[in-house]
Scaffold this active site. Structure first.
Site, short mmCIF file in Angstrom:
data_model
loop_
_atom_site.label_atom_id
_atom_site.label_comp_id
_atom_site.label_asym_id
_atom_site.label_seq_id
_atom_site.Cartn_x
_atom_site.Cartn_y
_atom_site.Cartn_z
N HIS A 72 0.81 -1.22 0.00
CA HIS A 72 0.00 0.00 0.00
C HIS A 72 0.85 1.27 0.00
CE1 HIS A 72 0.31 -0.25 4.54
NE2 HIS A 72 0.40 1.05 4.39
N ASP A 102 0.36 -7.60 1.22
CA ASP A 102 0.70 -6.19 1.47
C ASP A 102 2.21 -5.99 1.58
OD1 ASP A 102 0.16 -3.49 1.73
OD2 ASP A 102 0.08 -3.59 3.92
N SER A 178 4.36 2.55 8.44
CA SER A 178 4.02 1.36 7.66
C SER A 178 5.19 0.97 6.77
CB SER A 178 2.80 1.64 6.78
OG SER A 178 1.63 1.73 7.54
#
Length: 326
Positions: A72, A102, A178
């Site tokens: 992402h 992911d 992230s």
């Protein structure tokens, strides 16, 4: 007595604090900021603060210049800007990305870089100390500390599939962390930060490094290939009469709305038809699409499985050769 107790407590806390600082300091050179070429995209996925377009990454191979980050973060980009903790900026190529896990792999020029040490997420235990590292702004590495609060957590990821086997920690993932590193007390990366569930009192989830290693191998080899049945369908309740008649242990299954016509493999070749209700895959019960995805995760393309379906009033067991999702 009180003075002695205070001194002991202070010494312990100082030792703990120094250990956290040492682990963070040793891993920080490998933690980078990753900014996608299409960073104007700011769509959210799932819970919390996972954001498209920028985040952190971890250098996992210095010789090859391989940086691991989240899908992402790099979504829809072939190029990214990678910024190291000392402020040095380089252009990176996205070698491959996998929405289901992911994860994405980026290549930067090899230039005397320091890679992080990778650990074994399979050896993790609830209660172990972990440190979350990220480089959200490109000019510094930030750190938070906590413990592993649970293992084997699930989360619906950016692809719509359920991500399984995640590490839950109370080490807070701030915005931009992230794709960064979740590090053990040994100074080894045991997870890749993926999402912060702010509505759930700050629960933070990371992808186990053992999972990441397998995905990296496939991305380097040309892409992740997952097996599929080759059906389109939705969860549906099974009539009570059928449950009693066949003595079923499930109450729901997947009603098949469409079947891919593939040559030599897949649902059509195995005899699955539109209108069938899929309720099992070998020894796995299937009561919905998520159950099917979980079951398929244990197989590879080309494996033959036994699919249990209800067709009208019959209970059938069909041999299906799993096809590729590509």
């Amino acid at each position: 007595m009180a003075t002695s107790s205070l001194q002991e407590a202070t010494a312990f806390l100082e030792s703990y604090s120094n250990a956290i600082a040492a682990v963070a300091g040793a891993t920080s050179p490998a933690v980078v900021r990753v900014e996608a070429a299409r960073s104007r995209e700011r769509r959210h996925w799932g819970p919390g603060r996972a954001r498209v377009g920028h985040g952190s990454g971890v250098l996992i191979d210095a010789d090859k210049g391989h940086v691991l980050t989240n899908f992402h973060v790099t979504r829809n980009s072939d190029k990214v800007k990678v910024t190291f903790g000392d402020g040095k900026e380089v252009e990176g190529d996205v070698l491959g990305a996998d929405a289901v896990s992911d994860l994405a792999l980026v290549k930067v020029p090899a230039m005397g870089l320091q890679a992080a040490a990778l650990g074994d997420s399979g050896a993790l235990k609830v209660g172990q100390t972990v440190i979350a590292l990220g480089n959200p702004d490109g000019d510094r590495v930030v750190a938070t500390a906590g413990i592993v609060s649970a293992i084997g957590i699930e989360l619906r990821g950016p692809s719509g599939h359920v991500m399984s086997g995640l590490i839950q920690t109370d080490a807070l993932f701030n915005p931009g962390m992230s794709g960064g590193a979740l590090v053990s007390a040994r100074g080894e990366v045991i997870g890749i930060n993926t999402a912060s569930m702010m509505e759930a009192q700050g629960i933070n989830l990371a992808i186990g490094i053992n999972t990441a290693k397998k995905i990296v191998e496939q991305l380097i080899a040309g892409g992740v290939k997952r097996p599929r049945l080759g059906i389109a369908g939705e969860r549906a309740r099974i009539y009570e009469g059928l449950i009693k008649h066949h003595q079923l242990e499930v109450t729901h299954g997947i009603t098949v709305h469409g079947v891919e016509d593939l040559s030599g493999s897949g649902a059509a070749a195995g005899g699955i038809q539109k209108g069938d209700i899929v309720i099992g895959l070998d020894d796995h019960s299937v009561q919905g699409v998520d159950d099917l995805h979980r079951a398929l995760a244990g197989y590879k393309v080309g494996d033959e499985v036994t699919v249990t379906v209800i067709r009208d009033l019959e209970l059938l067991k069909l041999k299906v050769k799993l096809s590729s999702e590509e």
